[in-house]
Design an enzyme around this catalytic site. Sequence first.
Site, PDB file in Angstrom:
ATOM      1  N   CYS A  12      30.296  35.572  47.024  1.00 13.92           N
ATOM      2  CA  CYS A  12      31.597  35.724  46.349  1.00 13.92           C
ATOM      3  C   CYS A  12      31.486  36.713  45.196  1.00 13.92           C
ATOM      4  CB  CYS A  12      32.057  34.353  45.832  1.00 13.92           C
ATOM      5  SG  CYS A  12      33.509  34.433  44.759  1.00 13.92           S
TER       6      CYS A  12
ATOM      7  N   CYS B 151      32.030  34.641  41.645  1.00 14.35           N
ATOM      8  CA  CYS B 151      31.192  33.545  41.165  1.00 14.35           C
ATOM      9  C   CYS B 151      30.261  34.028  40.045  1.00 14.35           C
ATOM     10  CB  CYS B 151      30.375  32.960  42.315  1.00 14.35           C
ATOM     11  SG  CYS B 151      31.285  31.767  43.333  1.00 14.35           S
TER      12      CYS B 151
ATOM     13  N   ASN C  80      39.977  44.978  36.494  1.00 15.89           N
ATOM     14  CA  ASN C  80      39.945  45.047  37.950  1.00 15.89           C
ATOM     15  C   ASN C  80      39.224  46.312  38.418  1.00 15.89           C
ATOM     16  OD1 ASN C  80      40.637  45.159  40.777  1.00 15.89           O
ATOM     17  ND2 ASN C  80      42.382  43.841  40.339  1.00 15.89           N
TER      18      ASN C  80
ATOM     19  N   HIS D 270      33.646  27.627  42.561  1.00 18.92           N
ATOM     20  CA  HIS D 270      34.295  28.380  43.630  1.00 18.92           C
ATOM     21  C   HIS D 270      35.374  27.555  44.332  1.00 18.92           C
ATOM     22  CE1 HIS D 270      34.372  31.584  46.699  1.00 18.92           C
ATOM     23  NE2 HIS D 270      34.392  30.640  47.624  1.00 18.92           N
TER      24      HIS D 270
ATOM     25  N   ASN E 178      48.078  34.894  42.979  1.00 19.65           N
ATOM     26  CA  ASN E 178      48.296  34.762  44.411  1.00 19.65           C
ATOM     27  C   ASN E 178      47.280  33.767  44.934  1.00 19.65           C
ATOM     28  OD1 ASN E 178      50.324  36.738  44.527  1.00 19.65           O
ATOM     29  ND2 ASN E 178      48.808  38.370  44.684  1.00 19.65           N
TER      30      ASN E 178
ATOM     31  N   SER F 152      42.678  37.995  48.321  1.00 21.69           N
ATOM     32  CA  SER F 152      41.505  38.559  48.988  1.00 21.69           C
ATOM     33  C   SER F 152      40.237  37.753  48.738  1.00 21.69           C
ATOM     34  CB  SER F 152      41.284  40.009  48.519  1.00 21.69           C
ATOM     35  OG  SER F 152      41.068  40.058  47.117  1.00 21.69           O
TER      36      SER F 152
ATOM     37  N   HIS G 129      38.051  32.249  45.540  1.00 20.28           N
ATOM     38  CA  HIS G 129      37.647  31.767  44.220  1.00 20.28           C
ATOM     39  C   HIS G 129      38.885  31.733  43.317  1.00 20.28           C
ATOM     40  CE1 HIS G 129      34.282  31.253  41.210  1.00 20.28           C
ATOM     41  NE2 HIS G 129      35.344  31.337  40.435  1.00 20.28           N
TER      42      HIS G 129
ATOM     43  N   HIS H 224      41.511  32.354  40.836  1.00 25.03           N
ATOM     44  CA  HIS H 224      41.667  33.415  39.842  1.00 25.03           C
ATOM     45  C   HIS H 224      43.108  33.904  39.838  1.00 25.03           C
ATOM     46  CE1 HIS H 224      41.326  35.853  43.508  1.00 25.03           C
ATOM     47  NE2 HIS H 224      41.848  36.861  42.827  1.00 25.03           N
TER      48      HIS H 224
ATOM     49  N   GLN I 183      45.688  37.329  37.938  1.00 26.08           N
ATOM     50  CA  GLN I 183      45.626  38.704  37.479  1.00 26.08           C
ATOM     51  C   GLN I 183      46.623  38.930  36.344  1.00 26.08           C
ATOM     52  OE1 GLN I 183      45.183  41.861  40.523  1.00 26.08           O
ATOM     53  NE2 GLN I 183      45.399  40.242  42.056  1.00 26.08           N
TER      54      GLN I 183
ATOM     55  N   GLU J  27      66.256  40.503  34.910  1.00 23.41           N
ATOM     56  CA  GLU J  27      66.422  39.212  34.258  1.00 23.41           C
ATOM     57  C   GLU J  27      66.762  39.380  32.773  1.00 23.41           C
ATOM     58  OE1 GLU J  27      63.204  36.528  34.811  1.00 23.41           O
ATOM     59  OE2 GLU J  27      63.566  36.251  36.955  1.00 23.41           O
TER      60      GLU J  27
END
Length: 393
Positions: A54, A57, A79, A118, A158, A166, A169, A171, A173, A187
């Site tokens: 991973c 990890c 990223n 994980h 996501n 993808s 684990h 997480h 963003q 909005e």
Amino acid sequence: MADIQFDASTHPHRRVNPLTGEHVLVSPHRTKRPWLGQTEPPQQTKLPQYDPQCYLCPGNTRAGGLQNEKYGNTMVFENDYAAVLPPPGPAAPPSPHPLLTIEPVQGGCDVLCFHPRHDLTLARLPRPDIERIIEEWQTVYKKRGAQEGIEYVQIFENKGAMMGCSNPHPHGQVWSLSAVPTLPATELFNLSKYAASHPPSDAPRGPLGRACLLCDYVHFEASVAPEEGRVVLKNDHWVALVPWWAIWPFEVMVLPYKRHVPSIDHLTAEEKTAFADVLSQVTVRYDNLFSCSFAYSMGIHQRPIPPQSDAIPEDQDEENIAHLHLHFAPPLLRSASVRKFLVGFELMAEPQRDLTPEQAAQRLRASSNVHYLDVPESADRASATEGVDPTSS
């Protein structure tokens, strides 16, 4: 026809989303239609605590070649495959036609690992660990929002392969941009429009004592009888509900209801702890709905960037028109393997749903707040999904 009594639980109708101005077509009479379309493969429910392959990890090497620290709580890094690049950027070329414009965008993209384990999603994390994630969100929001040229910070997660994640684990963003994206800009426009055109009610108010669209909305929802309304759960500071205008089958909005809160930077210590509690409860109920690791996209909408000084009091700052809220957009519809698709009419006309928001809220309320994996094998695990019929839509 004039003698027919309209029933929102059986008759097709449209609902409007006041945050976006868009409509959704609700077709409750279609919930019994058969499904012979695509089904999703079974999700892997038993992940190792540590995966040497991973990229996220502790101590492992990421895809870009850098090595992760051996973190013990959360970890944040830029990223390796960012969607936007830091300034300075090149100027836009001349437009070949008035209809063909280019706007350069700069910024940064961060990855936030929720936990070194994980196998632990938000639904499986203790509340103190979720509170640490919130604190990390606050830190990145303030750091990125203070950078020159940054006009907007978007925090999101996501979860699940069907949502494009993808890596399993746990997480999220954080993307920071030099422009406010379309949806939050819409909005904010409608929040400002509402404040300027509606008198204050007995609900909490926004800056300058003006009406707040979301304060008024959640104040009403919290007053509806639980068995009739769309509220899934609430604690001392937060409400989780299926919005009146929901598009996704089990869409949920989470927001504070006791006062107007512009951003996560404005949370009190008690509100932050209660925030962790409501995130835990929502995600546990999601997993229990179909006894699976429930996929979703989640995002925080709030003030685009935090205040840059304390010169203007919070209740006098017009930039505080934003009301902090989270959108959960999960695709699952009938079971752990049947998802909703936004296609056809929904791409070419407007979104459509079968299950009414009220029916979705009832099923989420009936879902246990004890995770199904925490129910002893000897016990009846059906209690974790009491009242849920996975074959209906």
